[in-house]
Every structure is written in C-alpha cells, then in structure tokens.
Design an enzyme around this catalytic site. Structure first.
Site, PDB file in Angstrom:
ATOM      1  N   GLN A  79      54.379  -8.508  45.015  1.00 48.76           N
ATOM      2  CA  GLN A  79      55.309  -8.540  46.085  1.00 48.76           C
ATOM      3  C   GLN A  79      55.111  -7.377  47.265  1.00 48.76           C
ATOM      4  O   GLN A  79      56.195  -6.950  47.798  1.00 48.76           O
ATOM      5  CB  GLN A  79      56.900  -8.295  45.782  1.00 48.76           C
ATOM      6  CG  GLN A  79      57.408  -9.737  44.968  1.00 48.76           C
ATOM      7  CD  GLN A  79      57.514 -10.779  46.072  1.00 48.76           C
ATOM      8  OE1 GLN A  79      57.845 -10.644  47.137  1.00 48.76           O
ATOM      9  NE2 GLN A  79      57.699 -11.987  45.629  1.00 48.76           N
ATOM     10  N   SER A  80      53.903  -7.296  47.429  1.00 51.76           N
ATOM     11  CA  SER A  80      53.407  -6.125  48.232  1.00 51.76           C
ATOM     12  C   SER A  80      54.002  -6.392  49.708  1.00 51.76           C
ATOM     13  O   SER A  80      53.529  -7.125  50.257  1.00 51.76           O
ATOM     14  CB  SER A  80      51.926  -5.853  48.087  1.00 51.76           C
ATOM     15  OG  SER A  80      51.647  -4.908  49.110  1.00 51.76           O
ATOM     16  N   ASN A  81      54.866  -5.295  50.336  1.00 52.40           N
ATOM     17  CA  ASN A  81      55.146  -5.281  51.689  1.00 52.40           C
ATOM     18  C   ASN A  81      53.934  -4.925  52.510  1.00 52.40           C
ATOM     19  O   ASN A  81      53.912  -5.722  53.709  1.00 52.40           O
ATOM     20  CB  ASN A  81      56.193  -4.389  52.147  1.00 52.40           C
ATOM     21  CG  ASN A  81      57.498  -4.742  51.247  1.00 52.40           C
ATOM     22  OD1 ASN A  81      57.857  -5.992  51.257  1.00 52.40           O
ATOM     23  ND2 ASN A  81      58.141  -3.857  50.595  1.00 52.40           N
TER      24      ASN A  81
END
Ligand SMILES: *Cc1c(COP(=O)(O)O)cnc(C)c1O
Length: 436
Positions: free
Chosen positions: A120-122
């Site tokens: 879920q890397s921004n």
C-alpha cells in the site's frame, strides 16, 4: 504522453523544471544543491489549520477523547495539511520529493522510473501518477506476503486503496516477498530491476530507468522538505509580531526523508549554524514518530541522508559526527505499535474519532499512528511540558491506506454513523415523514 500546451494558459510550466535556489539559511550548509531544478507538480503552499482553540462549537467532542484531553492542557493544535499537496493520485508528502527527483530524471534523459515500497505504498502510487504527468514509464516493486499466491493465480492482486491508482495509471508492477526484501535490501532490488529493464531481454518498452529509493528519501528528494520548511517559515513568520512561534513539530517517519528535511530545515532556519540568526525565536522541538524500526535506526538514517545532502557544520558547533547534531535537533519516538501497517483497535478508534471531531481523515499506517502515539506520549508521560504550547502536526497524507482497513473500520461505523431507511411512506413509525 506528457501534458503539453502551446499557449500560456493552461500552462505547461508545472511539467517543465524551473531553476531552484535554496533558502538563504541553507546556503553553504547544505552543499549538495539540486542542479536540475524543480517541477511544480504540487499544489503549494498547503494550508495550516487550527484545530483548537477554535471559535467553532465543539459539538462532536466525545467528552473524554484524546483530543479533548489535549484541549484541556491549553495546547494550540495546528495541522499542516500536506495531505492536500495534490489530488488523490498524487497527494501526500511524497510529491514534494518527486518535484526534485523527477526534474532530475527528465534532465538526465531517462525514459522510466523504478521505485519500491510496501503493497500500500503511498510513495509508489504518487510516483506512478507523477511519472505519467511528465511522460515517464512507472515500474513499481511492491512488497507483499501475497507475492507467491498472486503469482500462482491463487489470489487476485486486486485494486484496494493505493493499488487501484498504481494500476489505473498503468504501472508495471513486480511483487516480492517481505523475506526477499529483507535479505536483498530495497536498494539492491531497485538496482537489479533497473538493470534488467535496460537489458535487451526485457520487453518493458523502457530502456533508461531512473532509480528512486524507498520513500524517495535520498539527498535529492529530501530538498522537498527543506523547501517545505521554507514555506512554513513564511506562513508562520515566527520572528514578527503577528507571527506564531511553533514550540513542537510532530510527524510520522518511515523512510526518513521527511524527518531529515524538517529537522535540518527547522534547525537551520532558526539559526543553528549561525547563517541567519533569529535569536529572538527559539527553535521548535522536532518529533519524528517512527512507524517501523526503532529510534536509534532513525537517528542513523537521518544522519546518512543529511550527509548525502552535503551537510557541512561550522567548526564552532563542535559536533564530532552528523548524528550528534541530528540528536541535538530531533527526538525520534517509537510509534510502530504492533508493527508497520498493523493497527491496534485504539489507533483505529483514534483515527475515527479524529475524523468525527475535526472532519480530517488521518491514515492508519502513518499519520494516524503518529498523532495517536504522540498524544499518548504527551498525556501519559509529560503533560506539563506541553501545557499552553503551540503544537504543529504535519499531516503527511495517506488516506488511501484506510481502504486496507475497511474490515476493521466498518465494525465501528455503526456506532458513529447510523444508517436507516428513509421512511417516506410511514410504514415504520407514527412519527414518520409521511405525516409532515
Ligand atoms: C511515506 C509517508 C510518511 C513517511 O515519510 P518518510 O519521508 O518516508 O519518512 C508519512 N506519512 C505518509 C502518509 C507517507 O506516505
């Protein structure tokens, strides 16, 4: 395809780099100055919102909430809205770093970008979107426990949260397991993929990939937060009569670039190296809340990034190492709770209550964890240190991460947000709308 326009409006200027000159207070101290300018892809300056004391009625206040207890200490709570740096696909703290990193990529004639992060890397999501804006091809390495199952077709990678945006902009995605990530190290994985992409056996369509480390946190990307400190200095004008002095600045820390930029920026802007002495104003205390690893790791990481920025301390400071200087200007706190991207019920309750009381969405992995752990630190360890002080929480974005926690959050929504059938026909009660 890159955005372009021939007339002056709409302008294509944001998508071409313009020259960058560092703030005066950084001159001669941060010597690795960005040479390839800066893209103006973020919507800056971001506003600072005062949460309390506020003139607005406190109708939603849940009597004993953490926020209420902070309010009782006469703290002024300000929020720097870096969740508003851009639209949903680009927003958060990473775009400030990308302004410098992608300007460098374009100047170097690269045609693509390789970067890496958690599932879920921004950072990966923002990088992918920014790449499309300026005509670069995004390649993302994502770390997930599901790597093997997705590969074997037992599970669909899906479209939850950030992943939807990674995929909508057509990123090429490569999955690795947490074990592989730990053993090889993120830098080596990025390097290897970049080498593969530029090799003849690759069919990726890219030939010259620009490598961006995890979180965009290298000596170049971190200028985004030097620039951000310059921005907040002109917003708060601490040395003027109408200005506001910040006593504490607090934010979430993951890969360390944000912490490095804010720590160095705040120290230098307040005259720590004597280049610009604002002796009437004291330097805010800077608090980085680590959402992974531990405080010693962050002091070391921040010092390494500071060195990459060419930090050159004057002799009179008598700091034998960069880390000594960093430790004088930064307090790193443990805030990982159950571990990176795992949430406790208390943290999720806090994020929900914060939204209820302020209208602001935090995220479960970074901002929500950071503010929760900082507030419990204030209340449980040292309330008098903070009484009457101005505390600025730097909101770094990340709300898409909430979608990964929808299961846990939906259990709580019944309590804060009842849902009922609109009773038009008076079937359910006498006091229905039918009689009005
Ligand atoms: C990446 C990130 C952080 C941490 O910033 P670093 O510069 O990586 O330490 C904080 N908040 C959000 C929402 C992020 O995406």
């Amino acid at each position: 395809m890159a955005f372009s326009a021939s007339s002056s409006f709409p302008s294509d200027a944001p998508f071409a780099a313009s020259a960058y000159s560092p703030p005066e207070w950084a001159e001669g101290v941060l010597r690795a100055v960005p040479r390839n300018g800066r893209l103006a892809i973020a919507n800056l300056p971001t506003p600072i919102h005062k949460i309390f004391p506020s003139s607005r009625p406190n109708a939603n206040g849940v009597g004993s909430s953490l926020l209420q207890r902070l309010r009782d200490l006469d703290i002024t709570l300000l929020v720097k809205r870096d969740d508003m740096t851009a639209g949903v696909e680009l927003g958060g703290n990473k775009v400030r770093k990308l302004e410098f990193l992608l300007a460098d990529a374009l100047a170097g004639g690269y045609d693509s970008v390789v970067t890496i992060g958690g599932e879920q890397s921004n950072h990966c999501r923002a990088t992918a979107a920014a790449c499309r804006m300026v005509g670069l091809e995004p390649h993302l390495i994502l770390r997930t426990k599901r790597a093997n199952d997705v590969h074997a077709g037992k599970e669909d990678f899906g479209c939850t949260g950030n992943i939807l945006f990674d995929r909508m902009v057509g990123s090429k995605i490569y999955l690795c397991t947490p074990g592989e990530y730990g053993r090889a190290g993120s830098r080596a994985l990025v390097e290897r993929l970049a080498r593969y992409i530029s090799s003849e056996s690759s069919e990726s369509g890219s030939s010259k990939p620009y490598q961006i480390p995890v979180g965009g946190s290298n000596g170049l990307g971190t200028w985004g937060y030097i620039n951000a400190v310059n921005e907040i200095m002109s917003q708060t004008k601490p040395s003027t009569d109408s200005g506001i002095a910040l006593h504490h600045v607090v934010f979430a820390c993951g890969s360390g670039g944000t912490a490095t930029g804010i720590t160095l920026g705040m120290a230098l802007a307040h005259g720590a190296c004597g280049s610009r002495t604002l002796q009437s104003v004291s330097t805010p205390k800077v608090h980085a809340i680590g959402v992974c690893d531990n405080p010693d790791y962050f002091y070391k990481t921040v010092a390494e990034i500071a060195d990459e920025m060419g930090l050159t301390l004057p002799d009179f400071l008598q700091c034998d190492t960069t880390e000594t200087f960093i430790r004088q200007h930064l307090t790193a706190h443990q805030g990982k709770g159950l571990g990176y991207a795992s949430s406790t019920q208390e943290e999720l309750d806090f994020v929900t209550n914060f939204a209820l009381e302020t209208g602001i969405a935090l995220d479960p992995v970074y901002s929500g964890k950071a503010l929760y752990h900082f507030m419990t630190h204030i209340l449980e360890e040292d309330p008098e240190e903070y009484r009457g002080k101005n505390v600025l929480f730097w909101h770094t974005g990340g709300a898409l991460g909430l979608y990964d926690k929808v299961q846990d959050l939906s259990d709580m929504m019944g309590g804060v947000s009842p849902v009922q059938r609109l009773d038009i026909y008076g079937k359910d009660s006498d006091g229905s709308m039918a009689s009005i």
